[in-house]
Design a protein around this motif. Structure first.
Motif: not given
Length: 458
Positions: A379-404
């Motif tokens: 799916q084209q990133a430009g077609s994502l809603s604002g709420g979807e974009a917010q959660r995708i940014r959060l998912a990107k943070v989670l893809t980096k191995k969570l340290g402590d």
């Protein structure tokens, strides 16, 4: 002209939508993030009024003005983001005349209740002057004061794109739709948190920046800490200061020295790393997709390039870029799917395919965790809603191995999110905190404030 007619709209995820939108009313469009609200109101309705070619019927419209929320400030602005957005709205309101139509996208994002009620008063005042208003909104204060409501659903993405309700507020109250249930009930429970922990904490004393004058702040670590308050009260300033003062990356001492506007910092030894989840665009270029943003696409291309048949045909990873696919590339199959077919799968569907590919599976699981299993990989990133974009940014943070011992800072993480998405957001926050991390947010949504461990009102 009493209404605007739209017939057979199919743009993005809209499924042959036909709807009559009444004029001279305060119309509120609601629904899950990515359910089709913006596609219909901005892309179809406003687009048609501006001369864009449509493959659907849109009846004659009055003069239309439209305004959306900015998520980042121009460098020249001395205002807070909330103040800047409100100023833009007030300036546009002055231009709209009787008989015309104003479209506003999420005007209450990031504001406290009293500010939302002030915006409501402005918009309802326009209707009294004979101006039609259409608002796309998630805030309860706005929804509860609508003259007419249109709800999209039943879910989002490929599972949305339909109108599940249209009618008066009194009728809306009697439905059991996703939005109605949560607006007229209390499905998100207040945990009763909000008291400062006596455990380890961070303290920054004598802050002097912008309108923070000799300001002291203390917040516990390994918790959810919420900064709240009116627009311009210093939430974003404080969030950025916490980030820079605790920063331990490259050239950390230079950054701290350059941004040092406080007298003392205590508790820094309890923090290993800081992350600022910004509200910048996730569209890197015109070809940006969900898969490319999270680098799932390159993992999938490498997988296809490593298949025995690819090596036999002399194909490399770059041959699997979708814009240059050839028939021999499409002949390469992984579990009966070529790469083009894979990119047309949803996250949920792809998880069933890549069960033995650890890295791809891990990234897909994080998208599913933040409630985006319905999105299509290509799916084209430009077609994502604002709420979807917010959660995708959060998912990107989670893809980096969570340290402590990390501190994650988020500015208005609820922007663009439907109220029913908030429990998902809180679940993700808990997952991060359970790894011995800290989350500091700037947000005025009562559902988040009530579920925070520490609340700091500015």
């Amino acid at each position: 002209m009493k209404k605007i007619q739209i017939k057979n709209a199919n743009l993005h995820n809209l499924k042959n939508i036909s709807v009559d939108i009444p004029l001279d009313k305060f119309v509120v469009v609601v629904g899950a993030s990515g359910s089709g609200k913006t596609s219909l109101i901005y892309d179809v309705l406003y687009g048609a009024s501006q001369g864009s070619e449509m493959d659907c019927f849109v009846s004659e419209t009055p003069t239309i003005y439209a305004i959306g929320q900015k998520v980042s400030l121009p460098k020249s602005s001395t205002l807070s983001l909330g103040q800047y957005n409100l100023k833009r709205l007030k300036e546009l309101v002055k231009k709209v005349k009787k008989g015309e139509l104003l479209i506003v996208d999420e005007p209450c994002a990031g504001y406290i209740v009293s500010e939302s009620l002030m915006i409501l008063k402005i918009l309802k005042g326009l209707v009294k002057r004979g101006i039609s208003v259409i608002v796309i909104e998630h805030a309860k204060e706005i929804i509860k004061n609508a003259d007419y409501i249109i709800e999209f659903g039943p879910e989002a993405g490929k599972y949305g794109g339909e109108i599940v309700f249209e009618g008066s507020l009194s009728k809306f109250k009697k439905t059991d739709s996703r939005t109605s249930k949560i607006v007229f009930s209390d499905l998100i429970k207040d945990s009763g948190k909000g008291k400062l922990s006596k455990e380890r904490k961070i303290t920054i004393e004598k802050i002097n920046k912008h309108n923070l004058k000799n300001f002291d702040v203390t917040f516990p670590i390994n918790s959810l800490d919420c900064l709240c308050g009116k627009s311009g009260s210093g939430k974003t300033t404080l969030l950025q200061l916490i980030y820079s003062s605790l920063y331990k990356g490259k050239n950390a001492w230079k950054i701290r020295e350059k941004t040092k506007v406080y007298k003392s910092l205590k508790g820094k030894e309890n923090v290993r790393r800081t992350y600022f989840v910004e509200q910048t665009s996730i569209v890197n270029n015109s070809n940006s997709t969900l898969a490319t943003y999270l680098k799932i696409g390159q993992n999938i291309r490498q997988l296809y390039a490593d298949l025995p048949k690819s090596k036999k045909l002399g194909l490399s990873k770059s041959d699997f870029i979708t814009s240059k696919l050839q028939s021999k590339v499409l002949s390469i199959k992984y579990k009966k799917f070529n790469i083009k077919e894979v990119l047309n799968l949803t996250v949920d569907e792809a998880l069933n395919i890549f069960t033995s590919e650890a890295l791809i599976k891990r990234k897909l699981l994080f998208l599913q965790t933040v409630g985006l299993g319905y999105l299509v990989l290509g799916q084209q990133a430009g077609s994502l809603s604002g709420g979807e974009a917010q959660r995708i940014r959060l998912a990107k943070v989670l893809t980096k191995k969570l340290g402590d011992r990390c501190v994650y800072l988020l500015d208005v993480p609820t922007r663009g999110l439907h109220l029913s998405d908030l429990p998902v957001l809180l679940k993700v926050f808990k997952m991060i905190i359970d790894k011995n991390n800290t989350i500091v947010i700037a947000d005025n949504k009562m559902e988040l404030i009530g579920n925070s461990d520490c609340v700091i009102k500015l």
